[in-house]
Write a protein that holds these residues in place. Structure first.
Motif, short mmCIF file in Angstrom:
data_model
loop_
_atom_site.label_atom_id
_atom_site.label_comp_id
_atom_site.label_asym_id
_atom_site.label_seq_id
_atom_site.Cartn_x
_atom_site.Cartn_y
_atom_site.Cartn_z
N THR B 44 -12.77 -13.49 -60.56
CA THR B 44 -12.24 -14.46 -61.50
C THR B 44 -11.73 -15.68 -60.75
O THR B 44 -11.58 -15.65 -59.53
CB THR B 44 -11.08 -13.85 -62.30
OG1 THR B 44 -10.60 -14.81 -63.25
CG2 THR B 44 -9.92 -13.46 -61.41
N SER B 45 -11.51 -16.76 -61.47
CA SER B 45 -10.74 -17.84 -60.86
C SER B 45 -9.62 -18.22 -61.82
O SER B 45 -9.81 -18.30 -63.03
CB SER B 45 -11.62 -19.05 -60.52
OG SER B 45 -12.26 -19.51 -61.66
N GLN B 46 -8.43 -18.37 -61.27
CA GLN B 46 -7.26 -18.67 -62.08
C GLN B 46 -7.32 -20.12 -62.54
O GLN B 46 -7.80 -20.98 -61.81
CB GLN B 46 -5.99 -18.41 -61.27
CG GLN B 46 -5.89 -17.02 -60.67
CD GLN B 46 -5.68 -15.94 -61.70
OE1 GLN B 46 -5.17 -16.20 -62.78
NE2 GLN B 46 -6.14 -14.73 -61.40
N PRO B 47 -6.84 -20.38 -63.75
CA PRO B 47 -6.93 -21.75 -64.29
C PRO B 47 -6.02 -22.74 -63.55
O PRO B 47 -5.16 -22.31 -62.76
CB PRO B 47 -6.45 -21.57 -65.73
CG PRO B 47 -5.62 -20.34 -65.72
CD PRO B 47 -6.18 -19.45 -64.67
N PHE B 48 -6.18 -24.00 -63.82
CA PHE B 48 -5.38 -25.09 -63.24
C PHE B 48 -5.35 -25.02 -61.72
O PHE B 48 -4.29 -25.04 -61.10
CB PHE B 48 -3.95 -25.07 -63.79
CG PHE B 48 -3.87 -25.03 -65.27
CD1 PHE B 48 -4.34 -26.09 -66.04
CD2 PHE B 48 -3.37 -23.91 -65.92
CE1 PHE B 48 -4.27 -26.05 -67.42
CE2 PHE B 48 -3.31 -23.85 -67.31
CZ PHE B 48 -3.76 -24.93 -68.06
N CYS B 49 -6.53 -24.91 -61.12
CA CYS B 49 -6.63 -24.92 -59.66
C CYS B 49 -5.89 -23.76 -59.01
O CYS B 49 -5.40 -23.89 -57.89
CB CYS B 49 -6.14 -26.23 -59.06
SG CYS B 49 -7.17 -27.59 -59.55
N GLY B 50 -5.73 -22.66 -59.70
CA GLY B 50 -5.12 -21.47 -59.09
C GLY B 50 -6.10 -20.81 -58.15
O GLY B 50 -7.22 -21.31 -57.96
N PRO B 51 -5.70 -19.72 -57.55
CA PRO B 51 -6.58 -19.06 -56.57
C PRO B 51 -7.76 -18.37 -57.24
O PRO B 51 -7.75 -18.14 -58.45
CB PRO B 51 -5.65 -18.02 -55.94
CG PRO B 51 -4.60 -17.76 -56.95
CD PRO B 51 -4.43 -19.03 -57.72
N ARG B 65 -7.72 -22.20 -53.41
CA ARG B 65 -8.94 -23.03 -53.58
C ARG B 65 -9.40 -23.70 -52.29
O ARG B 65 -10.58 -23.72 -51.97
CB ARG B 65 -8.68 -24.15 -54.59
CG ARG B 65 -8.40 -23.66 -55.96
CD ARG B 65 -9.63 -23.66 -56.81
NE ARG B 65 -9.34 -22.84 -57.97
CZ ARG B 65 -9.97 -22.94 -59.12
NH1 ARG B 65 -10.96 -23.79 -59.27
NH2 ARG B 65 -9.65 -22.15 -60.11
#
Lengths: 567, 75
Positions: B44-51, B65
């Motif tokens: 997965t990728s976390q929203p708002f430029c999260g990891p 990121r």
């Protein structure tokens, strides 16, 4: 002879250490539980050895403060027990090869052996031992399997001159070794994997996080309140009859004042009497202990399941903006119990800047459980409103403080780069053992200071120093915080114990809004002596002064704003 | 095609072919389990430029990121 336990993070070094020495150390299911070293002693065949539990490290080239400590311990070691995660042999072997090239005797414990078997991983230990040319033993630290053999084989480990190899050569060698010794049966995806994915994907992960945090909070409150209402308060009611008799026997005078304290309306008031045997016992046992117990019980469950690193990932984004990264959430959780381990755990953050921010924010805006229990006890009777005001204020300070520090402090804040451990079903006896350990530490650390605090305040109150202090601080307290001059005394006592200090606010007859302002300032303005000592150790004088200045300024600023709004 | 872990779609797999960045960083990446030749699956990728979160060797790793940008995979 000095034996050091070394291995990658979260492979079970601390559990093995406990097994070997019988000493109590905190273990948990996340990388970076051990940030300092613990020493213990062990006897093998009549000889006494010193055993040291080192923080986990991926290699001997450190990338944070905890790993630096591990490297230093390796240099001082006479023998190394290399703890290896059997479920992740390949990656773990890198450190093993590095350790072997250090020309020290190494014994290898292949830990989590049961879990590996369960996952269909087979490792041929005989072949591995032959290739590495040093003793290799399978262990299950949690149950104690293999520990005896491990101690027996220590004498077989010999320092050998080995060829130094480059990183690339090591990885090639590891590839070759793994091919020979390890067989992996194909693994089906289990419920655990699904749960793991669900708790880390934002769409499902955030609701799960909110649910977990809410349940944890409610359980802490429920268990804490339950213990107070059904066990501690009834016990103290009976105790009160007994202590009243002693009080009558002692008659009035200095001894009565020290041990029993003042009578309020002819009776002992456990919160306000300020005697060693009344308030001195009631605050730690009757108010704080139930919450300490319930908090650490929940924390142990969160730690041992492996949920915290997932929460770190979900909240990394926010924490990165505050100048830390997701791992900071673990420091916050530990800090909510006691600021001392909270500050210490910031060692898993990568840079000095991140550690400064984490330590300062914990010192300012994270009240420890002892303080929280007192805040609940003091403000609870006015309903949830004022408790919410206090904690929202602290949360706002934490966030805005982090944003500001991140903006104005020089230096770098590296991103999260964190291994997420598999979920594990927590072991009930380990959970209770760990909780008991922390409760014991709380009592050992808190009681002396509490007694000292009660004693000093008792004496202060029976002299006229109090009114002098009140007069001095009155011109400051009134206009800035809307509090009477006497409120300066609890604030000063806050340096010794904040829970006691919060209790000292009660006799002042403050209104609910005044109490809310006072407990908030008390939380912010300066850490207690124990936290102060650890901040000083971690940050050094210069940064400590910087940090203290920030705290003091924040207390003045926030206190004034709260007064203006509330009072 | 060569892309960074950032551009790898969630649920898709790729083979690590290159790790950019300094020596210290490369070493750290390899030590944590991200090595050339390894197959990674993006979880997965976390929203708002999260990891982002990837799985390699049955282990999940969460990666900022900026770090993920330096790890190149072939799909």
């Amino acid at each position: 002879m000095k034996i050091v336990l070394m291995g990658n993070p979260n492979v079970g070094k601390s559990v093995i250490f406990s097994r070997l020495t019988g000493a109590d150390v905190i273990a948990a299911n996340y990388p970076g539980t051990t940030v300092d070293f613990t020493k213990g002693k062990m006897k093998i065949e009549g000889k006494t050895f010193e055993i040291i539990d080192a923080p986990g490290t991926y290699s001997l080239m450190p990338s944070n403060k905890a790993e630096e400590i591990a490297k230093k311990l390796f240099d001082e070691a006479d023998l190394v027990i290399n703890v290896v995660d059997a479920t992740n042999l390949e990656r773990n072997l890198f450190l093993t090869l590095e350790l072997l090239e250090g020309n020290k005797p190494v014994v290898i414990a292949i830990n989590l052996w049961d879990e590996a078997r369960h996952e269909g991983i087979e490792i041929d230990l005989k072949k591995l031992e032959k290739i590495l040319d040093t003793p290799v033993i399978a262990t299950v630290a949690l149950t104690g399997e293999g520990i005896k053999e491990l101690t027996e084989r220590i004498k077989d480990a010999k320092a050998k001159e080995r060829k130094k190899t480059s990183d690339d050569e090591k990885w090639m060698e590891i590839g070759r070794i793994v091919k020979i010794v390890q067989k992996v049966r194909h693994r089906h995806h289990t419920l655990k994997d699904k749960l793991s994915e669900a708790s880390i994907k934002p769409v499902t992960g955030l609701p799960i996080a909110i649910f977990v945090l809410l349940i944890s909070f409610l359980s802490v409150r429920f268990i804490g309140e339950g213990l107070i209402n059904y066990i501690f308060d009834p016990v103290f009611e009976i105790y009160k009859i007994f202590i009243m008799k002693i009080g009558n026997f002692l008659g009035e005078g200095f001894i009565h004042d020290v041990f029993i304290g003042k009578l309020i309306d002819g009776e002992i008031d456990f919160m306000q009497s300020l005697g060693l045997l009344t308030t001195g016992l009631y605050v730690p046992f009757g108010v704080v202990l139930p919450y300490i117990f319930s908090f650490y019980l929940m924390l142990a469950i969160l730690e041992d399941t492996g949920y915290l690193p997932r929460l770190s990932t979900l909240l990394d984004n926010i924490f990165h903006r505050l100048g830390m990264h997701g791992s900071g959430i673990i420091s916050v959780f530990l800090g909510l119990g006691c600021n001392v381990p909270g500050v210490l755990s910031s060692r898993i953050l990568d840079t000095k800047r991140q550690r400064f921010i984490a330590a300062t924010l914990i010192g300012i805006a994270i009240p420890c459980m002892a303080q929280t229990a007192m805040i609940f006890a003091i403000l609870g009777k006015y309903g949830i409103k004022y408790i919410l005001i206090v904690y929202s204020t602290l949360a706002i300070i934490f966030i805005s403080g982090g944003l500001l520090l991140n903006k104005f402090l020089k230096g770098e804040s590296p991103e999260i780069f964190l291994e997420i451990p598999p979920y594990r079903l927590p072991n009930i006896s380990s959970i209770f053992k760990k909780t008991w350990m922390r409760v014991r530490w709380f009592l050992a650390d808190a009681l002396p200071w509490l007694f000292a605090g009660v004693f000093i305040t008792g004496i202060l109150y029976s002299s006229d120093i109090i009114s002098k202090i009140a007069n001095i601080f009155s011109p400051l307290m009134q206009p800035i915080f809307g509090l009477p001059g006497e409120a300066a005394i609890p604030l000063l006592m806050g340096f010794i114990r904040k829970d006691l200090a919060a209790g000292l606010l009660l006799p002042l007859g403050l209104s609910a809004p005044q109490l809310a302002v006072a407990v908030t300032i008390l939380a912010i303005y300066f850490p207690c002596v124990a936290t102060f000592a650890v901040l000083l150790k971690e940050l050094g004088w210069r940064d400590m002064i910087k940090s203290a200045a920030i705290m003091l300024f924040t207390a003045l600023f926030v206190g004034f704003i709260m007064k203006t709004i509330l009072i | 095609m060569e892309i960074s872990l950032i551009d790898l779609e969630p649920g898709k797999k790729g083979k690590i072919i290159r790790i950019d960045g300094g020596f210290g960083f490369q070493r750290r990446a390899r030590n944590i389990g991200l090595r050339e030749g390894k197959i990674v699956k993006k979880i997965t990728s976390q929203p708002f430029c999260g990891p982002i979160v990837v799985e390699v060797d049955e282990r999940e790793i969460s990666i900022g990121r900026g770090i993920a940008m330096k790890i190149m995979v072939e799909v």
